[in-house]
Design a protein around this motif. Structure first.
Motif, PDB file in Angstrom:
ATOM      1  N   TYR A   1       0.878  -1.254  -0.009  1.00  0.00           N
ATOM      2  CA  TYR A   1       0.099   0.172  -0.240  1.00  0.00           C
ATOM      3  C   TYR A   1       0.672   1.333  -0.004  1.00  0.00           C
ATOM      4  O   TYR A   1       0.581   2.226  -0.801  1.00  0.00           O
ATOM      5  CB  TYR A   1      -0.968   0.099   1.277  1.00  0.00           C
ATOM      6  CG  TYR A   1      -1.863   1.363   1.297  1.00  0.00           C
ATOM      7  CD1 TYR A   1      -2.827   1.392   0.331  1.00  0.00           C
ATOM      8  CD2 TYR A   1      -1.360   2.298   2.344  1.00  0.00           C
ATOM      9  CE1 TYR A   1      -3.467   2.776   0.611  1.00  0.00           C
ATOM     10  CE2 TYR A   1      -2.171   3.469   2.420  1.00  0.00           C
ATOM     11  CZ  TYR A   1      -3.357   3.479   1.429  1.00  0.00           C
ATOM     12  OH  TYR A   1      -4.029   4.846   1.446  1.00  0.00           O
ATOM     13  N   MET A   2       2.012   1.232   0.874  1.00  0.00           N
ATOM     14  CA  MET A   2       2.847   2.311   0.964  1.00  0.00           C
ATOM     15  C   MET A   2       3.636   2.534  -0.673  1.00  0.00           C
ATOM     16  O   MET A   2       3.704   3.756  -0.976  1.00  0.00           O
ATOM     17  CB  MET A   2       3.789   2.300   1.968  1.00  0.00           C
ATOM     18  CG  MET A   2       3.216   2.084   3.345  1.00  0.00           C
ATOM     19  SD  MET A   2       2.330   3.559   3.921  1.00  0.00           S
ATOM     20  CE  MET A   2       3.745   4.578   4.494  1.00  0.00           C
TER      21      MET A   2
ATOM     22  N   SER B   1      -1.530   5.187  -2.308  1.00  0.00           N
ATOM     23  CA  SER B   1      -1.038   6.096  -1.219  1.00  0.00           C
ATOM     24  C   SER B   1      -0.306   7.567  -1.879  1.00  0.00           C
ATOM     25  O   SER B   1       0.784   7.844  -1.660  1.00  0.00           O
ATOM     26  CB  SER B   1      -0.146   5.195  -0.317  1.00  0.00           C
ATOM     27  OG  SER B   1       1.056   4.817  -1.087  1.00  0.00           O
ATOM     28  N   TRP B   2      -0.909   8.204  -2.353  1.00  0.00           N
ATOM     29  CA  TRP B   2      -0.581   9.552  -3.160  1.00  0.00           C
ATOM     30  C   TRP B   2       0.128  10.331  -2.074  1.00  0.00           C
ATOM     31  O   TRP B   2       0.913  11.130  -2.662  1.00  0.00           O
ATOM     32  CB  TRP B   2      -1.606  10.100  -3.890  1.00  0.00           C
ATOM     33  CG  TRP B   2      -2.765  10.830  -3.020  1.00  0.00           C
ATOM     34  CD1 TRP B   2      -3.999   9.798  -2.581  1.00  0.00           C
ATOM     35  CD2 TRP B   2      -2.919  11.615  -2.436  1.00  0.00           C
ATOM     36  NE1 TRP B   2      -4.661  10.347  -1.960  1.00  0.00           N
ATOM     37  CE2 TRP B   2      -4.163  11.779  -1.554  1.00  0.00           C
ATOM     38  CE3 TRP B   2      -2.208  12.809  -2.151  1.00  0.00           C
ATOM     39  CZ2 TRP B   2      -4.707  12.592  -0.538  1.00  0.00           C
ATOM     40  CZ3 TRP B   2      -2.503  14.091  -1.256  1.00  0.00           C
ATOM     41  CH2 TRP B   2      -3.660  13.848  -0.542  1.00  0.00           C
ATOM     42  N   TRP B   3      -0.323  10.452  -0.999  1.00  0.00           N
ATOM     43  CA  TRP B   3       0.217  11.377   0.314  1.00  0.00           C
ATOM     44  C   TRP B   3       1.417  10.832   0.638  1.00  0.00           C
ATOM     45  O   TRP B   3       2.189  11.743   1.087  1.00  0.00           O
ATOM     46  CB  TRP B   3      -0.891  11.282   1.451  1.00  0.00           C
ATOM     47  CG  TRP B   3      -1.301   9.891   1.967  1.00  0.00           C
ATOM     48  CD1 TRP B   3      -2.251   9.026   1.209  1.00  0.00           C
ATOM     49  CD2 TRP B   3      -0.684   8.871   2.605  1.00  0.00           C
ATOM     50  NE1 TRP B   3      -2.396   7.855   1.762  1.00  0.00           N
ATOM     51  CE2 TRP B   3      -1.166   7.745   2.649  1.00  0.00           C
ATOM     52  CE3 TRP B   3       0.589   9.103   3.482  1.00  0.00           C
ATOM     53  CZ2 TRP B   3      -0.917   6.736   3.669  1.00  0.00           C
ATOM     54  CZ3 TRP B   3       0.901   8.084   4.152  1.00  0.00           C
ATOM     55  CH2 TRP B   3       0.454   6.957   4.160  1.00  0.00           C
ATOM     56  N   ASN B   4       1.835   9.582   0.329  1.00  0.00           N
ATOM     57  CA  ASN B   4       3.091   9.130   0.958  1.00  0.00           C
ATOM     58  C   ASN B   4       4.393   9.063  -0.111  1.00  0.00           C
ATOM     59  O   ASN B   4       5.291   8.752   0.161  1.00  0.00           O
ATOM     60  CB  ASN B   4       2.969   7.751   1.312  1.00  0.00           C
ATOM     61  CG  ASN B   4       4.186   7.437   2.412  1.00  0.00           C
ATOM     62  OD1 ASN B   4       4.541   8.278   3.075  1.00  0.00           O
ATOM     63  ND2 ASN B   4       4.453   6.289   2.491  1.00  0.00           N
ATOM     64  N   ASP B   5       4.061   9.763  -1.228  1.00  0.00           N
ATOM     65  CA  ASP B   5       4.990   9.814  -2.464  1.00  0.00           C
ATOM     66  C   ASP B   5       6.220  10.434  -1.954  1.00  0.00           C
ATOM     67  O   ASP B   5       7.619   9.964  -2.220  1.00  0.00           O
ATOM     68  CB  ASP B   5       4.267  10.263  -3.795  1.00  0.00           C
ATOM     69  CG  ASP B   5       3.565   9.327  -4.600  1.00  0.00           C
ATOM     70  OD1 ASP B   5       3.429   8.262  -4.323  1.00  0.00           O
ATOM     71  OD2 ASP B   5       3.014   9.885  -5.315  1.00  0.00           O
TER      72      ASP B   5
ATOM     73  N   VAL C   1       7.750  10.776   0.802  1.00  0.00           N
ATOM     74  CA  VAL C   1       8.482  10.155   1.856  1.00  0.00           C
ATOM     75  C   VAL C   1       8.869   8.589   1.540  1.00  0.00           C
ATOM     76  O   VAL C   1      10.030   8.473   1.881  1.00  0.00           O
ATOM     77  CB  VAL C   1       7.636  10.229   2.991  1.00  0.00           C
ATOM     78  CG1 VAL C   1       8.304   9.267   4.272  1.00  0.00           C
ATOM     79  CG2 VAL C   1       7.036  11.558   3.490  1.00  0.00           C
ATOM     80  N   PHE C   2       8.259   8.257   0.440  1.00  0.00           N
ATOM     81  CA  PHE C   2       8.151   6.507   0.117  1.00  0.00           C
ATOM     82  C   PHE C   2       8.762   6.215  -1.056  1.00  0.00           C
ATOM     83  O   PHE C   2       9.803   5.981  -1.491  1.00  0.00           O
ATOM     84  CB  PHE C   2       7.250   5.852   0.801  1.00  0.00           C
ATOM     85  CG  PHE C   2       7.579   4.480   0.999  1.00  0.00           C
ATOM     86  CD1 PHE C   2       8.107   4.339   2.355  1.00  0.00           C
ATOM     87  CD2 PHE C   2       7.242   3.304   0.301  1.00  0.00           C
ATOM     88  CE1 PHE C   2       8.437   3.136   2.683  1.00  0.00           C
ATOM     89  CE2 PHE C   2       7.459   1.955   0.749  1.00  0.00           C
ATOM     90  CZ  PHE C   2       8.130   1.679   1.912  1.00  0.00           C
ATOM     91  N   ASN C   3       7.879   6.794  -1.947  1.00  0.00           N
ATOM     92  CA  ASN C   3       8.198   6.349  -3.480  1.00  0.00           C
ATOM     93  C   ASN C   3       9.105   7.339  -4.080  1.00  0.00           C
ATOM     94  O   ASN C   3       9.904   6.704  -4.851  1.00  0.00           O
ATOM     95  CB  ASN C   3       6.710   6.553  -4.189  1.00  0.00           C
ATOM     96  CG  ASN C   3       5.878   5.421  -4.034  1.00  0.00           C
ATOM     97  OD1 ASN C   3       5.286   5.168  -2.725  1.00  0.00           O
ATOM     98  ND2 ASN C   3       5.399   4.733  -4.873  1.00  0.00           N
TER      99      ASN C   3
ATOM    100  N   ASN D   1       5.168   1.688  -8.369  1.00  0.00           N
ATOM    101  CA  ASN D   1       3.843   1.499  -7.955  1.00  0.00           C
ATOM    102  C   ASN D   1       3.281   0.054  -8.500  1.00  0.00           C
ATOM    103  O   ASN D   1       2.506  -0.434  -7.723  1.00  0.00           O
ATOM    104  CB  ASN D   1       3.200   2.712  -9.110  1.00  0.00           C
ATOM    105  CG  ASN D   1       3.023   3.834  -8.451  1.00  0.00           C
ATOM    106  OD1 ASN D   1       2.834   4.088  -7.146  1.00  0.00           O
ATOM    107  ND2 ASN D   1       4.000   4.919  -8.915  1.00  0.00           N
TER     108      ASN D   1
END
Length: 133
Positions: free
Chosen positions: A11-12, A17-21, A23-25, A56
């Motif tokens: 999910y991350m 999880s567009w909000w976590n791009d 920080v993570f992606n 993704n």
């Protein structure tokens, strides 16, 4: 427990999880682009974009694996090729939809790449300030 952890990591990484791009992606994608650009310096930006897309795809695939691990009571044969093709198709459709939305000016992107090829984070930081305010 394992299925839930795999689903959570997926999910991350996924486009859900567009909000976590930030920080993570994007760090994962930039790391991929950086490693590849050590061998071919002109490929940093294209490989970063490819790394983002691949993260993704991996996220969607991990979410599928996690759900199957949690839902199935008995071990059943996995169809890795079919699961991978489904994830690739889903991510490709997602990518095409986002590109179409950008092309038809439904989505506005900040100007991150300057004329000289450098990355300008000022517009992105201004946008983040407006979001968090």
């Amino acid at each position: 427990m394992r299925g839930g952890l795999v689903f959570g990591i997926g999910y991350m990484l996924s486009p859900l999880s567009w909000w976590n791009d930030l920080v993570f992606n994007l760090p994962v994608a930039y790391g991929f682009g950086y490693v590849v650009s050590r061998f071919a310096p002109e490929t940093l930006i294209p490989c970063t974009i490819a790394g983002y897309w691949l993260s993704n795809v991996l996220g969607i695939l991990m979410m599928q694996w996690g759900v199957l691990d949690v839902v199935q009571n008995q071990p059943q044969p996995r169809h890795l090729k079919r699961e991978l093709l489904a994830s690739l198709a889903t991510s490709t459709v997602y990518t095409v939809v986002i590109l179409a939305l950008v092309q038809f000016n439904v989505l506005q992107l900040p100007e991150l790449i300057a004329d000289d090829g450098s990355i300008n984070l000022r517009p992105l930081m201004s946008w983040l300030d407006s979001v968090w305010s």
